[in-house]
Design a protein around this motif. Structure first.
Motif, mmCIF file in Angstrom:
data_model
loop_
_atom_site.group_PDB
_atom_site.id
_atom_site.type_symbol
_atom_site.label_atom_id
_atom_site.label_comp_id
_atom_site.label_asym_id
_atom_site.label_seq_id
_atom_site.Cartn_x
_atom_site.Cartn_y
_atom_site.Cartn_z
ATOM 1 N N VAL A 1 6.666 0.647 8.894
ATOM 2 C CA VAL A 1 5.290 0.172 8.691
ATOM 3 C C VAL A 1 4.891 -0.864 9.744
ATOM 4 N N ARG A 2 5.871 -1.650 10.186
ATOM 5 C CA ARG A 2 5.551 -2.642 11.219
ATOM 6 C C ARG A 2 5.043 -1.949 12.474
ATOM 7 N N ILE B 1 0.841 -1.196 0.000
ATOM 8 C CA ILE B 1 0.000 0.000 0.000
ATOM 9 C C ILE B 1 0.879 1.250 0.000
ATOM 10 N N SER C 1 14.379 -1.578 9.167
ATOM 11 C CA SER C 1 13.488 -2.633 9.646
ATOM 12 C C SER C 1 12.023 -2.193 9.535
ATOM 13 N N GLY C 2 11.198 -3.075 9.006
ATOM 14 C CA GLY C 2 9.767 -2.810 8.948
ATOM 15 C C GLY C 2 9.305 -1.977 7.762
ATOM 16 N N THR C 3 10.186 -1.772 6.781
ATOM 17 C CA THR C 3 9.789 -0.932 5.645
ATOM 18 C C THR C 3 9.059 -1.723 4.554
ATOM 19 N N GLY C 4 9.092 -3.046 4.641
ATOM 20 C CA GLY C 4 8.354 -3.846 3.653
ATOM 21 C C GLY C 4 9.248 -4.605 2.684
ATOM 22 N N LYS C 5 10.489 -4.878 3.100
ATOM 23 C CA LYS C 5 11.413 -5.568 2.191
ATOM 24 C C LYS C 5 10.899 -6.952 1.794
ATOM 25 N N GLU C 6 10.368 -7.658 2.802
ATOM 26 C CA GLU C 6 9.894 -9.011 2.517
ATOM 27 C C GLU C 6 8.705 -8.970 1.544
ATOM 28 N N LEU C 7 7.869 -7.973 1.740
ATOM 29 C CA LEU C 7 6.705 -7.809 0.874
ATOM 30 C C LEU C 7 7.136 -7.635 -0.593
ATOM 31 N N LYS D 1 1.569 -0.736 11.995
ATOM 32 C CA LYS D 1 0.627 -1.850 12.116
ATOM 33 C C LYS D 1 0.310 -2.131 13.595
ATOM 34 N N ASN E 1 18.536 -5.029 6.533
ATOM 35 C CA ASN E 1 18.301 -3.683 7.071
ATOM 36 C C ASN E 1 19.609 -3.083 7.578
HETATM 37 N N1 LIG Z 1 3.595 -0.747 1.962
HETATM 38 C C1 LIG Z 1 3.045 -1.654 2.774
HETATM 39 N N2 LIG Z 1 1.745 -1.945 2.656
HETATM 40 C C2 LIG Z 1 1.170 -2.858 3.478
HETATM 41 N N3 LIG Z 1 1.820 -3.501 4.431
HETATM 42 C C3 LIG Z 1 3.123 -3.265 4.595
HETATM 43 C C4 LIG Z 1 3.810 -2.341 3.755
HETATM 44 N N4 LIG Z 1 5.094 -2.301 4.147
HETATM 45 C C5 LIG Z 1 5.218 -3.183 5.139
HETATM 46 N N5 LIG Z 1 4.044 -3.767 5.433
HETATM 47 C C6 LIG Z 1 3.777 -4.717 6.516
HETATM 48 O O1 LIG Z 1 4.624 -4.354 7.596
HETATM 49 C C7 LIG Z 1 5.199 -5.501 8.208
HETATM 50 C C8 LIG Z 1 6.708 -5.440 8.073
HETATM 51 O O2 LIG Z 1 7.073 -5.617 6.703
HETATM 52 P P1 LIG Z 1 8.276 -6.552 6.245
HETATM 53 O O3 LIG Z 1 8.319 -7.778 7.086
HETATM 54 O O4 LIG Z 1 8.222 -6.712 4.796
HETATM 55 O O5 LIG Z 1 9.467 -5.606 6.678
HETATM 56 P P2 LIG Z 1 11.036 -5.808 6.488
HETATM 57 O O6 LIG Z 1 11.516 -4.638 5.739
HETATM 58 O O7 LIG Z 1 11.301 -7.131 5.951
HETATM 59 O O8 LIG Z 1 11.534 -5.671 7.998
HETATM 60 P P3 LIG Z 1 12.787 -6.370 8.732
HETATM 61 O O9 LIG Z 1 14.035 -5.694 8.247
HETATM 62 O O10 LIG Z 1 12.554 -6.083 10.183
HETATM 63 O O11 LIG Z 1 12.728 -7.813 8.403
HETATM 64 C C9 LIG Z 1 4.562 -6.687 7.553
HETATM 65 O O12 LIG Z 1 3.450 -7.069 8.312
HETATM 66 C C10 LIG Z 1 4.145 -6.165 6.202
HETATM 67 O O13 LIG Z 1 3.076 -6.890 5.718
#
Ligand SMILES: Nc1ncnc2c1ncn2[C@@H]1O[C@H](COP(=O)(O)OP(=O)(O)OP(=O)(O)O)[C@@H](O)[C@H]1O
Ligand SMILES: [Mg+2]
Length: 456
Positions: A367-368, A150, A179-185, A371, A291
């Motif tokens: 973003v985490r 999103i 961390s938590g920016t949505g990399k996994e997504l 949430k 991260n």
């Molecule tokens: N743009 C977005 N839209 C919707 N949900 C998001 C978005 N970005 C992140 N999230 C949600 O936020 C949470 C953290 O995202 P994610 O696990 O991808 O972060 P990360 O960058 O891999 O963090 P880390 O470095 O801690 O592993 C997840 O629940 C993910 O679904």
């Protein structure tokens, strides 16, 4: 192999025939033996000097070769009984200008029952493999699409267009961001858009797997490769991925020795199981994320520069949420509506002032963290409420609001204390993994008081 034998066609042919596991005999149109290979001679006790030129029925009185020579009709997969064994035989007429000039006979020196058993075993195993493969692919599937990400901010739109552009290539992609920016997504979405979408998406969390286990997890091992190894051995993820995507999450935390091994796999596209002598080929596309400040790690030599240059063909850098605050309202609304945070799926709205408070925050957890905040607020809502107001947010947000000169109405003290108390209780529960007795002890209050407060 000697050079001469390869150059000489006749000798090469003989070499091939003598190394075949199948017996071969060639008779002329009268049924006289003209040639047999080594295994045929050894099995039936024939020698070239003695037996070539003999009629086949002198050796096998019931031989059908003369019949095939006469009729010109081949016989395939026929069972021939010899000394209590059932052999599988092919008898093929050799024709020249329509006339039979000889018969070539092939003999499979395998008992037919053994063969049938073997083929049944192979079929059963194949079925099992198909079922397990399908289940496995189901298990290792990417869960998110680009639409699940999103945000309409410029950087997010730009990142999405990069994903669309690069998903079709098989170049390695490195995803960077706090961390938590949505990399996994983004990693999931990349795989989903790639030609490998139907294949496995395999996540390897380099920070979570203990160093000692990483090698067997990735490479697999042979049965009995080390003490404690499973008896049947194990297939590693690198082999299991079979043309899918490997997602090395937290790659910045990969131990140095492992980095060297992974680099070799990427370069040579083959893996050798622990305890095995021969490598097997592997195919995969690679996505990595971290991260950590990876360039700083390279400088410090805790990340190999050669591996870094191998994995960073395409870099997606996700900016922190504080640098794209326009994404906060849509993401908050998304979480308030998603079934994970809002299982009863009641419609939820946000008061405008909530968004302005959220925008003032710095979002170190990105973003985490957002949430978690939305989740917190939803839990704070009474069952008949549908509007999230500032007082539903955690106290840290309220405090900011109260300190702010623009604050319209400070909350009643009682409510503030309640909110703070709630936060402390939740913190204690989190610290004790939900153990209420331990949480009460941690806070220095009795169990009954803790329960009473929790109830409220
Ligand atoms: N743009 C977005 N839209 C919707 N949900 C998001 C978005 N970005 C992140 N999230 C949600 O936020 C949470 C953290 O995202 P994610 O696990 O991808 O972060 P990360 O960058 O891999 O963090 P880390 O470095 O801690 O592993 C997840 O629940 C993910 O679904
Ligand atoms: Mg992650």
């Amino acid at each position: 192999m000697q050079k001469m034998k390869i150059d000489n066609y006749e000798e090469m042919l003989e070499l091939i025939l003598d190394h075949s596991h199948e017996g071969v005999v060639l008779c002329d149109h009268q049924g006289k033996i003209r040639y047999f290979n080594r295994i045929y001679g050894e099995t039936f006790g024939l020698s070239a000097s003695k037996d070539i030129g003999k009629h086949i029925t002198e050796i096998f009185p019931d031989a059908r070769i003369p019949i095939v020579a006469r009729t010109g009709t081949p016989e395939f997969g026929v069972i021939y009984r010899w000394k209590g064994q059932k052999l599988v035989v092919n008898r093929i007429p050799v024709k020249e200008k329509g006339r039979v000039i000889g018969v070539l006979t092939q003999v499979l020196f395998r008992d037919i029952a053994e063969l049938r058993e073997l083929s049944e075993k192979v079929n059963a195993l194949q079925t099992k493999i198909n079922i397990i493969g399908a289940e496995l692919r189901q298990y290792f599937q990417a869960k998110y699409d680009l639409d699940d990400i999103i945000g309409d901010s410029q950087p997010i739109l730009e990142l999405k267009s990069q994903v669309r552009k690069h998903a079709h290539s098989s170049l390695p992609v490195l995803i960077l961001g706090e961390s938590g920016t949505g990399k996994e997504l983004f990693a999931h979405a990349l795989h989903r858009l790639s030609p490998r979408a139907k294949r496995a998406f395999m996540v390897i969390n380099c920070a979570a797997i203990p160093k000692e286990l990483m090698e067997s997890e990735l490479f697999g091992y042979e049965p009995g490769a080390f003490t404690g190894a499973a008896q049947k051995g194990r297939i590693g993820k690198l082999e299991l991925v079979e043309g899918g995507t490997l997602f090395f999450d937290e790659i910045g935390d990969m131990p140095l020795e492992m980095q060297a091994k992974i680099l070799r796999v990427i370069e040579e596209k083959e893996v050798t199981k622990v305890g095995a002598s021969k490598p097997v080929p592997v195919h995969f596309a690679l996505i990595a994320a971290t991260n950590r400040e990876i360039e700083a790690l390279v400088q410090k030599e805790s990340f190999r520069s050669d591996l870094y240059y191998r994995i960073n063909a395409i870099v997606l850098k996700i900016p922190p949420l504080r640098d794209r605050k326009e994404d906060i309202p849509p993401i908050a609304q998304h979480f308030a509506a998603c079934s994970e945070c809002n299982p009863s799926q009641r419609p939820i709205r946000f008061a405008d002032e909530v968004f302005s408070v959220l925008r003032e925050h710095d979002w170190p957890g990105n973003v985490r963290e957002l949430k978690n905040i939305v989740n917190f607020a939803l839990h704070n809502l009474a069952s008949d409420e549908s509007l999230i107001r500032i007082d539903h947010l955690p106290l840290s947000f309220l405090k900011k609001r109260q300190e702010s000169p623009f604050s319209p109405s400070p909350l009643p003290l009682k409510k503030v204390i309640r909110n703070k108390e709630k936060e402390i209780l939740q913190e204690a529960l989190r610290a004790t993994s939900g153990n209420k007795i331990a949480a009460a002890k941690l806070l220095g209050i009795s169990r009954s008081v803790f329960y009473e407060k929790l109830q409220r």
